[in-house]
Design an enzyme around this catalytic site. Structure first.
Site: not given
Lengths: 1151, 371
Positions: A762-763
């Site tokens: 998630e980044d």
């Protein structure tokens, strides 16, 4: 670049990679016009529109206001009067003890003052008495005007870098804002629909309407002509009902139906459309002007007393109906013609849907700038001041007084000073005279980063409410090209409504109309009054509209337009006058009004640029300035409307399909100028998915970095700085133009794009601990704490006591360790949570006091101000500033500094809208390393790429890597590849190969944990990373037990109060549904507000426990026989008592 | 099915016997080389299991004898600051262990505590301290002890430096370089308690029993004299005392004795199929680091040969496009070109022996824990 082997054919064949120097070198074809951009910005600055507008107000606007209201006279004696003869705004100064002192902006920031200059007037007045004596007075103060930084009156105007440094100002600060009470305030650019122009549109019911918002100095009105059921009506607020338009024409003296039809045009289709309206008029039996007026009189709203109705409609027609069209000597002919044109435009729209106007079209918009807004405010306040003076005079003249009546004594300057100050500091523009109630006109200039403050200066706020769901105004308009930035708009509710100016945009100010009108006449515009309706609409002849007024007609429109344009290019008329030939409407629009957006373009003759190489050489040599280009007719400003008459080529040397070269009239200066300042710092934005650029525009404003050269001498309430801010390795031309390379907000991190550790989903990004040790992402947060030493009158005031010590010199209280001997925290001292930073004491009793006797120590109560920080963090007192504020109170400002290194959860972002938090921090030895021993600073997960499509980021990495190896900053300006302002991927790849890297930027990496080579080549290189202001340290919050609310005894709410986390209704519902009753019991009672009560079993009311008798007692039953003990939430007990107080008896029935 | 299985097994056995415990070429290649294809490297991990080829009668285990026979170290370059040597005959894990120990576990001295007496410069105290911490000190860490939290700083565990610079009013602004750090062999000069307590001897922040000059052979200083610490404007001054202690890079990168230490596997470039004539010329030009050369075969015939495989940086230009299949880039799995860049506290060759010692200690610890 130096690695070019002799005799190496491959290297020779290779195109030389463009460098800044090689670009600046003379080229035969094409002409390198880039130098025009810095020249433009040098002349105009980044926020030229604000400063120009304010300068216009100071030099001309204020004079016009004064001239329009220059005489006030006593009501009962017109011979007692006052006349303003001149007005001027002086340099900013402040009056201290009858001495006038010049002030600088930075002084105002630090001492919470307003940066304002006295407005002085010259007056001429009569003093009443037995005979009137005419007197004159010069330099009369009528108020203080807040001064925009870098405007004409500002002390910074025209100063060079060294002089700016001397007054404590940052040379890169653009100015264009005000300083009011120590805070920097920007008056945002307001977007409005243009005034005095006919707009053909459809209303909500699908009817065709023609509307004009008229605006004159006297009145603002809106005239709407609608077509309802084939009949045409006039709608005006002053009339209760729509009035048939033919009736209106008749009322204006155009009684012949034939003339009406002629006014609209002789085309039978127009007549067909007009017929029902004429018929309606006839059916009402209205044939004469008198009858028409009578008919209209009946429809006037609020007619008041019956008799006064008469004649009202005529005055409405004269003053309100299309108010900007003048009625001279009761001659309504101009208005008739104007109405005719409106009708004609309406019918055109009905016959041909293409001719509808687009409200969102930028050419139909006007931008209202600080100068205009200030002038409205000033006009109102000036009139108020005058009317107050008149009132006072009337009051005085009623009484018989010994002193002669004298206006000059009655001019009070406080009204204007406080009025202007209040409006700017609150942002509320409430001007009753103009029925203007706007909120949020001015905003605090964000100093979070340099980009944030620049972004504020270019922001345009819309007028209509943001809640509307319509998509039209939010959509990207083709006419925004080059004027408004297509990327820079916020997300969410204001998306597409709040816009930003592009780099080269200029907003016009008003220009004198009279000379221009005369000039038009002498160029062959035939006056309207001499023409019949037939002649006006004669085929082949064009109407000439001047600022929305019909000036006349011209038989050779193109020739006329060319003539006007030539005059403009030769500098005979203002450079911002726009001449627009509208073929569809058979109109020539000439505009010289303020608020139009326009931009400079290079003039081309038959596709050949007028700017030649020798011009550019002169510019580079410093002989020629941007204004010379304008003066010599090489460059001109076009506004959005006039752009429609131009064919603008991107490049001179590139032919486009289907475009005749000879028909090209203008050439763009530089394609990157379609973007704004904030989006200009994105490298290769044209390779990114569009929304990513928009996200970056929002995030660039949150990035920490350097704010200004004077950042360490400022006293902002919150300041985030990066310790080692860098300039981006991959720059753009815009970055250099706006000075972002001098005030960077990020660091060049070596990024490896690979999966690592699983803490990067998630980044999230994985960071190298050693990089952090060496200073990557380190930032300083400075916070200002202000303490004022209050005065209570009678010489009574707070005092600041020195810290108490025992006889050994050891502090009595440990939390005073940060204090100096003067009782104020010492700069450089470490200050921890709960430490005192100002040891203030207040007098216990402020009213009772023995005269003259000084207060003893015991008369003071301790009011030490303690620092509320985070436990375990070391913060340092950075500076302490003492100054007296405007109320002569001592104000102590402590600036407390906290140096932070990145930790898990801190937010980072590249320049491509790719934000991510730090997922984990890993030792350097565990990090992968390349064959050259390079170890990345952070690792980014490759899943960030496919869905985001930020190709620009990949090219940035490549370009940065190539830049590192060849020792030259690479460029990635928007659309810069053809002009050499962006390096091509191919060239970058060649550079990489030359230095032994793979052309695709992927390196052979070894695992740092196992030591073996990784099973893939890893995309690795430098990317400019920004640290965003959101840090866990400011957000993390947990609580076991803590403070409670006094009333309900429940835990407090919110992080700032160390509150608990609420188990809300929905969570409760879940627990109920699940049947976890004990958990509910625990959460809602035990962990919240349990309370023991005594309940009377008999009456069911709450009793009490008598601790003396050690027995429970019911005060209702007057005994303690049937008492039971139970626990309830305190809030429940509270509810019972509140109910009882309202005569409701809640009884508990115990089983 | 079982029939087939037995049959095939037999075949393999036969082959193995024929080759007398030698692996077939392709397996040998997999075992000893990493092949760097244009798209991705393959066989990166190698065969770890000792019995991987037991079926073929080939022993894949690690043994001391084999190691002693094969292990070799050749020094290619040795300067004051860095060393490059070949380490041949070890597994990647061993080489990596040395690398990791070098970065994180070989101790050095670095400034840990800074006592600010005065700092009127623009640089904040914390940032200044951070910068000071990162300055490499010219102090042999082997001569010092670790200091623990409750220890009193003494001559055996603390080095004291002083920095006292000021920029006089009216002069140009000056740059404070690391050379301005002055070693105080007698310990701290700052008195600890307030002036109220006037004892016989001023108590300072260190308690040195004797001067460090007596312990050390050469005076202590900083390794590099031209590191910028701060800039001072007219009227600004810095006065501070910095205490350096012993530590390891694991705790903070300032204690890392190396700028970096890394290895790469020995490149091996193989021309699988002869490349002649213009193609050979092309190939030579393609390589930016001149791995290939041209061999004249006489009568105008030219052939590409691998001249300097060591120089290969793996840009993979040669294995891409036209003649790509004719060339194979490989890495020798047990041959490491090891580079150590010292920060200066210890010479690079000493650093490596230190690393070996630490690994030895670790091994001994494991053995003693096991027994």
């Amino acid at each position: 670049m130096t690695v070019v082997d002799q005799g190496d054919d491959a290297a020779k064949e290779e195109l030389p990679t463009p460098s800044y120097r090689s670009l600046a070198a003379p080229l035969t074809n094409p002409v390198d016009k880039f130098a025009l951009l810095p020249a433009f910005l040098k002349v105009r600055g980044l926020v030229k529109e604000h400063i120009d507008s304010f300068n216009y107000f100071i030099t001309r606007g204020i004079r016009n206001i004064l001239r329009a209201n220059n005489r006030i006279e006593a009501r009962n004696d017109p011979n007692i009067y006052l006349r303003y003869t001149d007005v001027y705004v002086e340099k900013p100064s402040v009056q201290v003890d009858y001495k006038i002192e010049r002030i600088t902006p930075h002084f105002c920031r630090l001492t919470d003052r307003t940066y304002s200059a006295p407005i002085k007037v010259d007056i001429e007045y009569t003093v009443g008495g037995k005979e009137y004596i005419l007197k004159t007075k010069r330099n009369v103060l009528i108020g203080y005007m807040p001064i925009m930084l870098r405007s004409y009156p500002c002390v910074l105007n025209g100063k060079d870098e060294a002089e700016l440094a001397r007054v404590g100002e940052c040379p890169l600060d653009p100015g264009g804002y005000f300083i009011v009470k120590g805070t920097e305030k920007v008056i945002l650019i307001q977007e409005q629909l243009s005034k005095n122009r006919i707009i053909i549109d459809t209303d909500s019911k699908g009817r065709v309407i023609a509307s004009v918002t008229s605006s004159t100095h006297e009145i603002k009105s809106k005239t709407v002509i609608t077509m309802d059921k084939e009949k045409i009506y006039l709608q005006l607020n002053q009339f209760t009902k729509p009035i048939p338009i033919v009736v209106v024409m008749k009322a204006m003296g155009m009684t012949s139906d034939q003339e009406v039809v002629q006014m609209v045009g002789r085309d039978p289709r127009y007549a067909d459309l007009l017929f029902p309206s004429i018929q309606e008029c006839a059916s009402e039996r209205i044939y004469t002007q008198q009858q028409a007026l009578q008919y209209m009189d009946e429809k006037v709203t609020y007619p008041g007393a019956g008799n006064q109705k008469e004649g009202r409609s005529k005055s409405i027609l004269r003053d309100v109906f299309i108010a900007h069209v003048p009625v001279k000597n009761g001659n309504f002919r101009q208005k008739c013609i104007y109405t005719g044109v409106m009708l004609r435009r309406m019918m055109d729209a009905i016959l041909n849907a293409d001719t509808f106007d687009d409200k969102d079209y930028v050419g139909n918009k006007r931008l209202e700038l600080s100068g205009q807004l200030m002038s409205l405010l000033f006009e109102d306040l000036f009139k108020t001041m005058n009317s107050q003076a008149v009132e006072l005079m009337n009051k005085n003249s009623d009484k018989t007084r010994s002193s002669p009546l004298d206006f000059s004594q009655l001019i009070k300057h406080e009204a204007i000073t406080t009025g202007l100050e209040r409006a700017i500091s609150t942002g509320n523009w409430d001007i009753k005279r103009f029925r203007m109630h706007r909120k949020g006109v001015s905003q605090v200039l964000s100093r979070l980063s340099y980009m944030a403050s620049l972004g504020y200066m270019t922001r345009i706020t819309p007028q209509f409410e943001k809640t509307r769901k319509t998509s039209g105004p939010r959509a990207l308009q083709p006419s925004q090209w080059g004027m408004l930035c297509p990327c820079d708009t916020p997300e969410g509710e204001a998306c597409g409504l709040t816009k930003n100016l592009a780099l080269l945009t200029h907003v016009t100010t008003d220009q004198e109309e009279g000379p221009l009108m005369n000039l038009c006449k002498s160029l062959g515009v035939e006056d309207l009054s001499l023409l019949s309706g037939e002649e006006i609409h004669a085929p082949g002849s064009f109407l000439v509209m001047f600022n929305g007024l019909i000036l006349g007609k011209h038989r050779q429109p193109q020739k006329f337009a060319n003539g006007m344009r030539n005059l403009r290019r030769s500098g005979k008329i203002g450079e911002f006058v726009s001449i627009f030939v509208n073929e569809k409407q058979h109109c020539i629009h000439i505009a010289s009004d303020g608020g139009r957006v326009c931009r400079p373009l290079i003039i081309a003759d038959k596709g050949r640029s007028r700017v030649k190489e020798h011009h550019m050489k002169e510019l580079r040599d410093g002989i020629r300035s941007f204004d010379d280009f304008l003066r010599d007719g090489l460059i001109e400003y076009l506004d959005v409307n006039e752009e429609n008459n131009a064919l603008i080529a991107l490049y001179e040397h590139v032919d486009q399909d289907g475009v005749e070269r000879s028909s090209i009239t203008h050439i763009e200066i530089e394609p990157l100028s379609i973007l704004g300042v904030v989006s200009g710092l994105i490298p290769y934005p044209h390779h990114n998915q569009s929304p990513r650029n928009t996200y970056q525009c929002a995030m660039g404003k949150q990035a920490m970095g350097n704010i200004a050269y004077n950042q360490l001498f400022r006293a902002d309430s919150l300041l985030y700085l990066l310790v080692y801010a860098q300039r981006p390795l991959l720059t753009t031309k815009t970055i250099e133009l706006v000075g972002y390379d001098k005030l960077g907000a990020g660091q060049n991190a070596t990024v490896a794009v690979m999966g690592y550790s699983g803490y990067d989903i998630e980044d999230a990004i994985v960071m190298n601990k050693s990089s952090l040790d060496r200073g990557f992402g380190r930032c300083i947060a400075m916070k200002k704490y202000t303490v004022t030493k209050e005065n209570y009158g009678d010489g009574l005031s707070d005092r600041i006591a020195k810290p108490q010590r025992d006889q050994n010199g050891v502090l009595v209280k440990q939390n005073m360790r940060a204090l100096d001997e003067d009782g104020i925290a010492a700069p450089g001292q470490i200050i921890r949570n709960h430490d005192v930073y100002v040891n203030k004491q207040t007098p216990k009793n402020t009213d009772r006091r023995v005269a003259g006797a000084p207060l003893a120590d015991r008369d003071y109560a301790n009011a030490a101000v303690t620092y509320k920080g985070i436990d375990g963090e070391t913060t340092v007192v950075d500076r302490v500033m003492l100054c007296s504020d405007t109320n002569e109170k001592l104000s102590i400002k402590c600036i407390i500094r906290h140096t932070r290194r990145p930790e898990v959860g801190d937010k980072f972002s590249s320049r491509h809208g790719q934000k991510g938090v730090c997922g984990t921090i890993v030792q350097q030895e565990d990090f992968p390393f390349s064959e050259r021993g390079i170890c990345p600073d952070l690792i980014m997960n490759p899943h960030g790429f496919p869905s985001r499509m930020t190709i620009g980021k990949m090219i940035e990495l490549l370009g940065g890597k190539a830049g590192l190896s060849c020792g030259r900053f690479h460029y990635g300006s928007a659309f810069g590849e053809p002009s050499g302002n962006a390096d091509k991927v191919e060239d970058i790849s060649n550079t990489l190969i030359k230095h032994g890297f793979s052309y695709n930027g992927k390196d052979f990496l070894y695992s740092g944990i196992l030591g073996h080579p990784l099973e893939a080549y890893i995309f690795m290189g430098p990317i400019y990373y920004q640290k965003l202001k959101h840090m866990v340290l400011d957000k993390m919050h947990a609580r076991a037990s803590g403070p409670r609310v006094l009333l309900t005894r429940q835990p407090t709410e919110g992080r700032s109060r160390d509150g608990g986390l609420r188990l809300g209704e929905m969570e409760r519902d879940c627990l109920i549904a699940y049947g976890a009753s004990m958990l509910i019991f625990e959460r809602l009672m035990l962990s919240s507000d349990p309370y023991q009560v005594q309940v009377c079993r008999k009456c069911g009311l709450l009793g009490y426990y008598n601790h003396k008798l050690k027995a429970a007692y019911c005060s209702m039953c007057k005994n303690g026989e049937n008492m039971a003990k139970m626990r309830l939430p305190y809030a429940c007990k509270l509810l019972f008592q509140e109910l009882q107080s309202m005569n409701v008896v809640p009884r508990l029935k115990l089983a | 099915m079982p029939k087939k299985g037995t049959k095939s097994k037999k075949v393999v056995d036969d082959v193995a016997n024929e080759q007398e415990n030698k692996l077939p070429d392709y397996l040998e290649l997999q075992r000893t080389r990493v092949v760097c294809n244009a798209d991705a490297p393959i066989h990166t991990l190698g065969f770890q299991y000792s019995g991987a080829f037991a079926a073929m009668g080939v022993d894949n285990s690690v043994s001391v004898e084999k190691f002693c026979k094969n292990f070799k170290v050749e020094i290619n370059r040795l300067t004051e600051d860095d060393i490059e040597f070949d380490m041949i005959g070890v597994d990647a894990s061993i080489a990596n262990a040395f690398r990791r120990i070098l970065i994180a576990e070989v101790p050095t001295m670095a400034i840990e505590k800074v006592f600010m007496a005065d700092n009127t410069s623009v640089i904040a105290d914390e940032v200044l301290s951070h910068r000071l911490g990162l300055i490499p000190l010219d102090a042999d860490p082997r001569l010092f002890d670790y200091i623990s939290e409750n220890d009193v700083p003494n001559e055996r565990n603390t080095i004291v430096y002083k920095l006292h610079v000021s920029c006089p009013k009216g002069s140009q602004r000056i740059t404070v370089k690391s050379s301005e750090l002055e070693w105080l062999p007698e310990g701290s000069q700052l008195s600890m308690a307030s002036s109220a307590q006037s004892g016989d001897k001023q108590k300072t922040f260190t308690s040195f029993s004797k001067s460090q000059k007596q312990i050390l052979e050469k005076p202590l200083g900083v390794k590099f004299k031209d590191i910028t610490i701060a800039r001072l404007g007219p009227g600004q001054a810095i006065e501070l005392e910095a205490h350096a202690v012993k530590g390891v890079g694991k705790v903070h990168a300032k204690w890392s004795p190396v700028a970096t230490a890394w290895y790469r596997m020995l490149p091996e470039v193989v021309i699988l199929e002869e490349i002649k004539g213009d193609n050979a010329e092309k190939l030579v030009k393609k390589c930016p680091v001149n791995v290939f050369d041209i061999e004249d075969l006489g009568n105008g015939e030219k052939r590409a040969v691998v001249a300097k495989p060591r120089a290969c940086t793996l840009c993979r230009q040669c294995v891409m496009k036209d003649d790509g299949q004719k060339i194979e880039l490989r890495r020798v799995r047990d041959h490491f070109i090891f580079t150590i860049e010292s920060t200066g506290a210890l010479p690079p060759e000493v650093l490596f022996t230190e690393a070996v010692k630490i690994l030895e200690e670790k091994c001994e610890k494991v053995i003693s824990e096991l027994s």
